[in-house]
Design a protein around this motif. Sequence first.
Motif, short mmCIF file in Angstrom:
data_model
loop_
_atom_site.label_atom_id
_atom_site.label_comp_id
_atom_site.label_asym_id
_atom_site.label_seq_id
_atom_site.Cartn_x
_atom_site.Cartn_y
_atom_site.Cartn_z
N GLY A 42 0.77 -1.26 0.01
CA GLY A 42 0.23 0.13 -0.02
C GLY A 42 0.91 1.25 -0.05
O GLY A 42 0.34 2.38 0.09
N ASP A 43 2.08 1.19 -0.35
CA ASP A 43 2.95 2.39 -0.24
C ASP A 43 2.61 3.23 -1.50
O ASP A 43 3.17 4.50 -1.69
CB ASP A 43 4.33 1.91 -0.41
CG ASP A 43 4.89 1.34 0.79
OD1 ASP A 43 4.36 1.49 1.81
OD2 ASP A 43 6.02 0.74 0.88
N HIS A 44 1.81 2.94 -2.35
CA HIS A 44 1.54 3.64 -3.43
C HIS A 44 0.44 4.70 -3.39
O HIS A 44 0.23 5.49 -4.08
CB HIS A 44 1.11 2.71 -4.76
CG HIS A 44 -0.17 2.06 -4.67
ND1 HIS A 44 -0.22 1.13 -3.70
CD2 HIS A 44 -1.29 2.26 -5.04
CE1 HIS A 44 -1.70 0.42 -3.58
NE2 HIS A 44 -2.29 1.24 -4.48
N GLU A 45 -0.27 4.51 -2.23
CA GLU A 45 -1.42 5.56 -1.91
C GLU A 45 -0.80 7.03 -1.38
O GLU A 45 0.22 6.87 -0.67
CB GLU A 45 -2.35 4.88 -1.00
CG GLU A 45 -2.97 3.80 -1.40
CD GLU A 45 -3.80 2.93 -0.71
OE1 GLU A 45 -3.85 3.42 0.81
OE2 GLU A 45 -4.40 1.98 -0.71
N PRO A 46 -1.10 8.02 -1.86
CA PRO A 46 -0.63 9.26 -1.31
C PRO A 46 -1.11 9.41 0.13
O PRO A 46 -2.00 8.87 0.55
CB PRO A 46 -1.57 10.35 -2.01
CG PRO A 46 -2.58 9.37 -2.85
CD PRO A 46 -2.26 8.33 -2.47
N PRO A 47 -0.46 9.84 0.91
CA PRO A 47 -0.46 10.36 2.23
C PRO A 47 -1.62 11.24 2.64
O PRO A 47 -2.21 11.94 1.86
CB PRO A 47 0.72 10.84 2.94
CG PRO A 47 1.38 11.56 1.86
CD PRO A 47 1.12 10.55 0.60
N ARG A 48 -2.64 10.68 3.71
CA ARG A 48 -3.83 11.32 3.79
C ARG A 48 -3.35 12.44 4.91
O ARG A 48 -3.21 12.17 6.11
CB ARG A 48 -4.84 10.39 4.47
CG ARG A 48 -5.08 9.38 3.45
CD ARG A 48 -6.35 8.38 4.19
NE ARG A 48 -6.35 7.13 3.25
CZ ARG A 48 -7.61 6.64 3.12
NH1 ARG A 48 -8.60 7.06 3.94
NH2 ARG A 48 -7.63 5.49 2.45
N GLY A 49 -3.69 13.57 4.48
CA GLY A 49 -3.36 14.88 5.45
C GLY A 49 -4.78 15.52 5.78
O GLY A 49 -5.87 15.14 5.27
N GLU A 50 -4.72 15.92 6.82
CA GLU A 50 -5.71 16.63 7.61
C GLU A 50 -6.22 17.94 6.66
O GLU A 50 -5.32 18.74 6.12
CB GLU A 50 -5.52 17.10 8.99
CG GLU A 50 -4.93 16.06 9.93
CD GLU A 50 -4.78 16.42 11.45
OE1 GLU A 50 -5.01 17.54 11.62
OE2 GLU A 50 -4.11 15.50 11.83
N VAL A 51 -7.32 18.48 6.86
CA VAL A 51 -7.90 19.57 6.22
C VAL A 51 -7.51 20.76 6.81
O VAL A 51 -7.84 20.77 8.07
CB VAL A 51 -9.32 19.41 5.70
CG1 VAL A 51 -10.01 20.69 5.09
CG2 VAL A 51 -9.83 18.16 5.10
N GLN A 52 -6.88 21.66 6.20
CA GLN A 52 -6.38 22.90 6.76
C GLN A 52 -7.63 23.96 6.41
O GLN A 52 -7.70 24.16 5.44
CB GLN A 52 -4.82 23.24 6.50
CG GLN A 52 -4.09 22.39 6.92
CD GLN A 52 -2.42 22.69 6.49
OE1 GLN A 52 -2.52 23.82 6.14
NE2 GLN A 52 -1.58 22.07 6.80
#
Length: 53
Positions: A42-52
């Motif tokens: 699953g390293d191909h998925e972009p990191p999920r960031g918090e909504v700023q």
Amino acid sequence: MALGKQHEIHTRRYGRNVGVGLLLAGFIAIIFGLTVVKVTRGDHEPPRGEVQE
């Protein structure tokens, strides 16, 4: 049926071409293996960031 005897340079080139082909096949196998490992982990998925805001 060969028309004539192969020259010595063709024999050397054939050996070199086989070596380069094997190296290329090995490189492709390594890249393919790394790709399979990344996809299965699953390293191909972009990191999920918090909504700023």
